[in-house]
Scaffold this motif. Structure first.
Motif, PDB file in Angstrom:
ATOM      1  N   HIS A 159       0.842  -1.198   0.000  1.00 18.44           N
ATOM      2  CA  HIS A 159       0.000   0.000   0.000  1.00 18.44           C
ATOM      3  C   HIS A 159       0.877   1.248   0.000  1.00 18.44           C
ATOM      4  O   HIS A 159       2.105   1.163   0.175  1.00 18.44           O
ATOM      5  N   TYR A 160       0.238   2.376  -0.211  1.00 18.13           N
ATOM      6  CA  TYR A 160       0.930   3.672  -0.128  1.00 18.13           C
ATOM      7  C   TYR A 160       0.319   4.454   1.022  1.00 18.13           C
ATOM      8  O   TYR A 160      -0.910   4.595   1.112  1.00 18.13           O
ATOM      9  N   ALA A 161       1.173   4.966   1.913  1.00 19.47           N
ATOM     10  CA  ALA A 161       0.675   5.744   3.056  1.00 19.47           C
ATOM     11  C   ALA A 161       1.783   6.640   3.574  1.00 19.47           C
ATOM     12  O   ALA A 161       2.957   6.236   3.627  1.00 19.47           O
ATOM     13  N   ASP A 162       1.409   7.865   3.947  1.00 21.33           N
ATOM     14  CA  ASP A 162       2.333   8.809   4.584  1.00 21.33           C
ATOM     15  C   ASP A 162       3.625   8.986   3.797  1.00 21.33           C
ATOM     16  O   ASP A 162       4.730   9.038   4.356  1.00 21.33           O
ATOM     17  N   GLY A 163       3.493   9.066   2.473  1.00 27.20           N
ATOM     18  CA  GLY A 163       4.648   9.329   1.628  1.00 27.20           C
ATOM     19  C   GLY A 163       5.545   8.139   1.383  1.00 27.20           C
ATOM     20  O   GLY A 163       6.656   8.306   0.872  1.00 27.20           O
ATOM     21  N   GLU A 164       5.087   6.927   1.721  1.00 30.00           N
ATOM     22  CA  GLU A 164       5.930   5.743   1.581  1.00 30.00           C
ATOM     23  C   GLU A 164       5.196   4.651   0.804  1.00 30.00           C
ATOM     24  O   GLU A 164       4.005   4.411   1.009  1.00 30.00           O
ATOM     25  N   VAL A 165       5.939   4.004  -0.086  1.00 26.68           N
ATOM     26  CA  VAL A 165       5.434   2.845  -0.816  1.00 26.68           C
ATOM     27  C   VAL A 165       5.828   1.598  -0.031  1.00 26.68           C
ATOM     28  O   VAL A 165       7.013   1.319   0.152  1.00 26.68           O
ATOM     29  N   HIS A 166       4.821   0.866   0.443  1.00 24.93           N
ATOM     30  CA  HIS A 166       5.076  -0.368   1.177  1.00 24.93           C
ATOM     31  C   HIS A 166       5.043  -1.514   0.172  1.00 24.93           C
ATOM     32  O   HIS A 166       3.972  -1.974  -0.238  1.00 24.93           O
ATOM     33  N   LEU A 167       6.212  -1.944  -0.246  1.00 26.53           N
ATOM     34  CA  LEU A 167       6.351  -3.005  -1.233  1.00 26.53           C
ATOM     35  C   LEU A 167       6.378  -4.328  -0.476  1.00 26.53           C
ATOM     36  O   LEU A 167       7.406  -4.741   0.052  1.00 26.53           O
ATOM     37  N   LYS A 168       5.214  -4.989  -0.419  1.00 19.58           N
ATOM     38  CA  LYS A 168       5.051  -6.182   0.401  1.00 19.58           C
ATOM     39  C   LYS A 168       4.612  -7.325  -0.495  1.00 19.58           C
ATOM     40  O   LYS A 168       3.555  -7.271  -1.118  1.00 19.58           O
TER      41      LYS A 168
END
Length: 602
Positions: A163-172
């Motif tokens: 997901h994308y949140a708070d300016g960060e791409v969470h590549l999971k």
């Protein structure tokens, strides 16, 4: 289990510990057994310690440490730091696909893992003619709400949990990525051929395989980044991150009986339950899943029955540490029932099993169909919402995260011969992009994986397909026979009867995956330490992955331009061993010889 050497208060040891599990014994000077752990991975045991960065940690010394419920993965998430990564190279269109395939950036991991990205920029480098180096990515500060990559980051398939949140791409990632529906995608302004472009971002590793692939949709710009992994992983000689002051309860050895009940049967659920400071309560939570009971809104309506060890309500023997409860209000043919156990100690600690609780529960199906087969049977029990995601996961209900070409695995209970039960197995449909329609039907062809602590016939991963009923029953078997005559080691295969939930039984061929680590480790001295590639067509996809596609055959030639880059080949020759190294040099050198050198057959 990631360390080849350890230091402890008892002295220095050179121990090679298997990631997947083995038995460790401690004996005293007289040879008396002091302690023993037969550890595993997955199922009743933690998963990240299987080579994904964590070590196994005992929660409390008073717990039975020979049971998986006493252990947790160490928390490594705060050891890494953000650092900047950058790569500049020339975008040279190969001209194979239509000229606008430079307008998408794809990112994916090579296996299960979690990486955090920040300040992702794809731009033309600063020069006299381009003084500001504007980021070409469109809407890179938001996540797409309609699965279209022109409105932000799209997470799909094996990467759908990102997901994308708070300016960060969470590549999971839950598995390998690719250029199909198993990656993260975002649109960008068109580059145009023969253009220098630079990808810059900050990243830090959380867990898992640290190799990230970045490429334009046509692979003409591609690079493989190895994200830094901390050198101080695990907690040898330190306090366990999972340690608790009070020992939580333990729940292990879960089963239900009968394995496949009819509408006339009560179902008894049992498990080994204990607590070092005494049990306060043990409850069975369950709900009807047939109409989508694992929808979030229905999770609040779970029923709960008290479990007992008093020889009553289905419990066989009083005081033996086995707790049981009976489900008697789900006697409807075809009903899927999902369940898990909640245990609470007198010290206030809680534990649920399966450890995913309501998100990854155990399951059974009520089925009045009684057939006697000479073939072995395999039944996969899958929740209704997950079945819907397999058949129509590209719709708005699922935020477009699971197109038909998705390789995401879904929670399942697998039952062999209507008697052997394996909870938290995972399953998915299979088939090439030519067969996206077939992939909507989980019963046609697919793959399942057992929990690693419960390998069956020495293997974790198995495939199945409908060849026996589609006029192709001889295909795999003739090839295997030829290999046998040549003295080659071959994979297992067997005709089975297969069913999903209470669907009718169908004949399928069960095949040991020939490119799997199970297969290679079972048959070769060096196992999967060589280089194994899976060959496939090269594909080009539009936004509608289920129908917008082009393909061409995999080739044995050195590609031009940029033929030295793995990205020119990795969609045709998919690496299936040593993925983190991402070493295509031998393959590319071979293609260079075939393409550029005059050679004899010898």
């Amino acid at each position: 289990a990631n360390y080849e050497s350890m230091t402890s208060p008892l002295g220095d040891f050179e121990l090679g510990l298997s990631n997947q599990g083995e038995t460790i014994r401690v004996v005293d000077a007289s040879g008396n057994l002091v302690d023993q752990v037969d550890y595993g991975s997955g199922g009743e045991w933690p998963e990240l310690a299987d080579g994904l960065g964590s070590s196994l940690e005992l929660v409390h010394p008073d717990m039975d440490n020979n049971l998986g419920s006493a252990w947790r993965d160490s928390d490594e998430s705060q050891k890494s730091e953000l650092r900047e990564y950058s790569m500049q190279m020339r975008y040279e269109s190969s001209g194979v696909w239509h000229p606008t395939r430079d307008d998408e950036l794809h990112l994916h991991l090579v296996g299960e893992g979690y990486i955090l990205l920040k300040d992702v920029s794809f731009a033309r480098p600063v020069s006299l003619f381009n003084p500001d180096s504007t980021n070409l990515l469109l809407n890179s500060d938001k996540e797409s709400v309609n699965s279209k990559s022109d409105s932000g980051w799209v997470f799909q398939g094996t990467h759908a949990l990102g997901h994308y949140a708070d300016g960060e791409v969470h590549l999971k990632a839950t598995g390998r990525g690719d250029n199909r529906a198993n990656r993260v995608e975002i649109d960008m302004e068109s580059l145009g051929s023969s253009t220098e472009a630079v990808l810059t971002f900050q990243a830090r590793w959380i867990y898992g395989k640290p190799r990230m692939i970045a490429q334009t949709a046509d692979h003409a710009w591609s690079h493989e980044f190895l994200i830094d992994v901390p050198t101080n992983l695990g907690t040898p000689g330190e306090a366990n991150t999972a340690a608790k002051e009070s020992a939580p309860p333990q729940v292990d050895q879960l089963w239900h009986s009968p394995a496949v009940p009819t509408e006339n049967d009560d179902v008894v659920v049992s498990a080994k339950v204990s607590a070092a400071d005494g049990l306060e309560a043990v409850r069975l939570a369950y709900i009807d899943d047939s109409a989508g009971g694992n929808e979030e809104s229905l999770f609040r309506k779970w029923k709960r029955n008290e479990m007992n060890d008093e020889g009553a309500d289905g419990d066989a023997v009083a005081g033996d540490g086995i707790y049981s409860a009976t489900i008697s209000d789900m006697k409807v043919d075809g009903r899927i029932v999902v369940f898990y156990i909640e245990a609470e100690s007198q010290g206030g600690e809680e534990f649920v099993f399966p450890q995913g609780g309501s998100e990854r529960p155990a399951m059974y199906v009520v089925d009045d169909m009684t057939d006697n087969f000479e073939l072995r049977t395999v039944r996969a029990v899958v929740g209704q919402r997950d079945l819907e995601a397999i058949s129509r996961g590209s719709t708005a209900k699922f935020e477009g995260k699971y197109p038909r070409s998705s390789n995401h695995y879904w929670n399942s209970t697998v039952i062999y011969n209507e008697s052997e039960i394996y909870y938290n197995a995972v399953i998915r449909s299979a088939g090439s992009p030519f067969h996206t329609g077939d992939r909507a039907n989980l019963g046609l062809k697919g793959k399942w994986k057992m929990p690693k602590s419960n390998a069956w016939r020495g293997r974790i991963k198995t495939t199945y397909d409908q060849d026996p009923t589609s006029g192709r029953a001889h295909n795999d078997r003739v090839i295997r026979y030829w290999l046998y005559l040549l003295g080659h080691k071959i994979n297992d295969n067997e005709f089975i009867k297969f069913a999903v939930n209470d669907e009718r039984w169908v004949t399928r061929e069960e095949v040991e995956t020939p490119g799997s680590s199970d297969f290679m480790n079972r048959l070769w001295e060096n196992g999967n330490q060589g280089h194994m590639y899976r060959i496939d067509d090269e594909w080009d996809f539009g936004d509608n992955l289920d129908s917008q596609r082009n393909s061409r055959n995999a080739e044995w030639n050195y590609k031009s331009p940029n033929g030295h880059r793995p990205g020119r080949y990795h969609s045709e020759y998919m690496l299936r061993s040593r993925e983190t190294e991402y070493d295509f040099s031998g393959l590319i050198d071979g293609f260079r010889i075939l393409t550029e050198t005059d050679y004899t057959q010898e």
